[in-house]
Scaffold this motif. Structure first.
Motif, mmCIF file in Angstrom:
data_model
loop_
_atom_site.group_PDB
_atom_site.id
_atom_site.type_symbol
_atom_site.label_atom_id
_atom_site.label_comp_id
_atom_site.label_asym_id
_atom_site.label_seq_id
_atom_site.Cartn_x
_atom_site.Cartn_y
_atom_site.Cartn_z
ATOM 1 N N GLY A 1 -66.984 -2.625 39.178
ATOM 2 C CA GLY A 1 -67.498 -1.630 38.258
ATOM 3 C C GLY A 1 -67.768 -0.256 38.822
ATOM 4 N N SER B 1 -60.211 2.637 28.948
ATOM 5 C CA SER B 1 -61.241 1.835 29.607
ATOM 6 C C SER B 1 -62.549 2.600 29.505
ATOM 7 N N LYS C 1 -62.009 -4.422 39.064
ATOM 8 C CA LYS C 1 -62.229 -3.797 37.764
ATOM 9 C C LYS C 1 -63.703 -3.886 37.348
ATOM 10 N N PHE C 2 -63.994 -4.431 36.183
ATOM 11 C CA PHE C 2 -65.353 -4.372 35.629
ATOM 12 C C PHE C 2 -66.388 -5.071 36.503
ATOM 13 N N GLY D 1 -61.876 -0.515 34.238
ATOM 14 C CA GLY D 1 -63.087 -1.168 34.699
ATOM 15 C C GLY D 1 -63.964 -0.304 35.575
ATOM 16 N N THR E 1 -64.449 -10.558 31.422
ATOM 17 C CA THR E 1 -65.549 -10.790 32.362
ATOM 18 C C THR E 1 -66.384 -11.983 31.886
ATOM 19 N N MET F 1 -72.024 -4.105 31.262
ATOM 20 C CA MET F 1 -71.052 -4.519 30.259
ATOM 21 C C MET F 1 -71.624 -4.447 28.844
#
Length: 411
Positions: A225, A392, A221-222, A351, A201, A275
């Protein structure tokens, strides 16, 4: 004309990434003055006679055209592109319906019949299988290379090499690629470099600042989120993105829906605090797993034991939210984890806001997905053994995750 040329919320040019994640590309509603982005669900927009076009042929940059049809350009999707370009330090971005669509759109724009692609020998399965199984049908040569090995890239370059595609960290074994060095070698040969930075990221790594030409993300994914919207994006120089928008964005048809763009924009609002919490928790979990009697090995860029720890410290601001760990008898342990876990979830993907773990089998990944040579398979096994678990990390309390892993892994 397209009104989303620059953030209209009055951001100073010196705004830091945490602020850009909230306000880059934000358009204040002129009627209501709402500060939450609007969502434009309309497929069609009114145009002035003579405006717009029915074909992308001959249009240098569709992002400069008026909003006419949502497959070409949508205000909500454009706001997402503007924000992601700002976060990565790129000139422009092109969003797609999924991460794989973004990779396909990039490959099928940059590469043509007779070109040669070098791809990291361990990459996301969708990218690996697309490169190995589909691109050769279009006359594109593909060579998988362990890009973490000094000299391997230079040895694999050919006169027709057009693109080098890598991941850092790579999915699932968290092996790193020295992006600045890969860019230096590829550019000296006249090739472009793309990197899938989904696991890092922009909070951790900004590849464009290291010389990479194109950055790809699975927004699913992240960055999103929340596990509720598919999406992908490519970020880079306008000279690279504009032809991609006209070719892949229009003709391949994998347009991002406005609802997904709006949901992903909502996710980006909290990207930096999410994050940072996820990274802090991942560090604690990795340190715990390294001491657990049921775990034989842990790979995490934040650990001193990571084989590329110095590169991680040099290239990443944070080590990431992914952990790879191994146990004795992985298939048995997979069944045990699936039955015992109460806080974590045994599931695919990554994520998410919730912690997810799954077994990835070396034989399956290196055979059907990666098709590694014997030498590459030996390198893979030296690095990652005969299978392991991809974890994850989510937003749960680290103490609860540690207790959950402890009881699930023990005896």
């Amino acid at each position: 004309m397209n009104c989303l040329k620059a953030p209209s919320s009055g951001l100073p040019q010196s705004a830091l990434p945490e602020t850009l994640a909230l306000d880059a590309g934000l358009i204040i509603d002129p009627a209501t003055r709402a500060i939450q982005p609007n969502i434009s669900m309309s497929v069609n927009n009114q145009v002035i006679p003579g405006e717009g076009a029915f074909s992308a042929a001959g249009i240098a940059d569709i992002s400069q055209e008026p909003f006419t049809y949502a497959r070409w350009l949508n205000p909500t999707v454009r706001a997402l592109e503007t924000r992601m370009a700002a976060l990565e330090g790129g000139e422009d971005a092109l969003a797609f319906a999924t991460g794989v669509a973004a990779i396909a759109g990039m490959f099928l724009t940059v590469l043509k019949q007779g070109d040669h692609l070098i791809i990291g020998d361990v990459t996301y399965a969708g990218a690996a299988e697309l490169a190995r199984s589909i691109l050769p049908d279009f006359g594109i040569e593909v060579t998988p290379v362990n890009l973490s090995v000094p000299g391997a890239l230079a040895a694999a370059l050919r006169p027709n090499t057009r693109l080098v595609h890598c991941e850092s960290p790579c999915n699932p074994i968290l092996r790193l690629t020295d992006l600045a060095e890969v860019a230096r070698i590829a550019h000296a040969h006249g090739a472009l470099v793309s990197v899938d930075s989904t696991l890092a990221t922009p909070v951790s790594t900004r590849p464009l600042s290291l010389g990479v030409d194109l950055v790809v993300h699975s927004l699913t994914k992240f960055i999103n989120g929340h596990g509720d919207a598919l999406g992908g994006i490519v970020v880079g120089r306008q000279a690279l993105i504009a032809p991609m928008r006209g070719r892949a964005g229009v003709y391949l048809g994998a347009a991002m829906p406005a609802m997904n763009a709006w949901l992903i924009l909502r996710g980006i609002d909290t990207l930096f605090p999410r994050m940072r919490q996820i990274n802090a928790t991942a560090q604690r979990l990795a340190e715990f797993l390294e001491t657990h009697s049921g775990v034989t090995r842990v790979i995490y860029p934040g650990l001193a034991s990571h084989p590329q720890r110095q590169l991680a410290e040099r290239q990443m601001d944070l080590p990431g939210g992914m952990i790879f760990f191994q146990t004795a008898d992985p298939p048995f342990m997979a069944r045990q984890l699936a039955a015992r876990l109460r806080v974590m979830h045994y599931a695919f993907s990554l994520g998410h806001q919730r912690s997810i773990v799954t077994l990835l089998d070396t034989a399956e990944m290196t055979g059907g997905t990666y098709r590694l040579t014997p030498e590459q398979l030996a390198d893979y096994r030296t690095y990652a053994g005969d299978g392991g678990f991809r974890l994850s990390v989510g937003l749960e309390a680290p103490e609860d995750l540690i207790r959950d892993l402890d009881q699930a892994l023990s005896g």
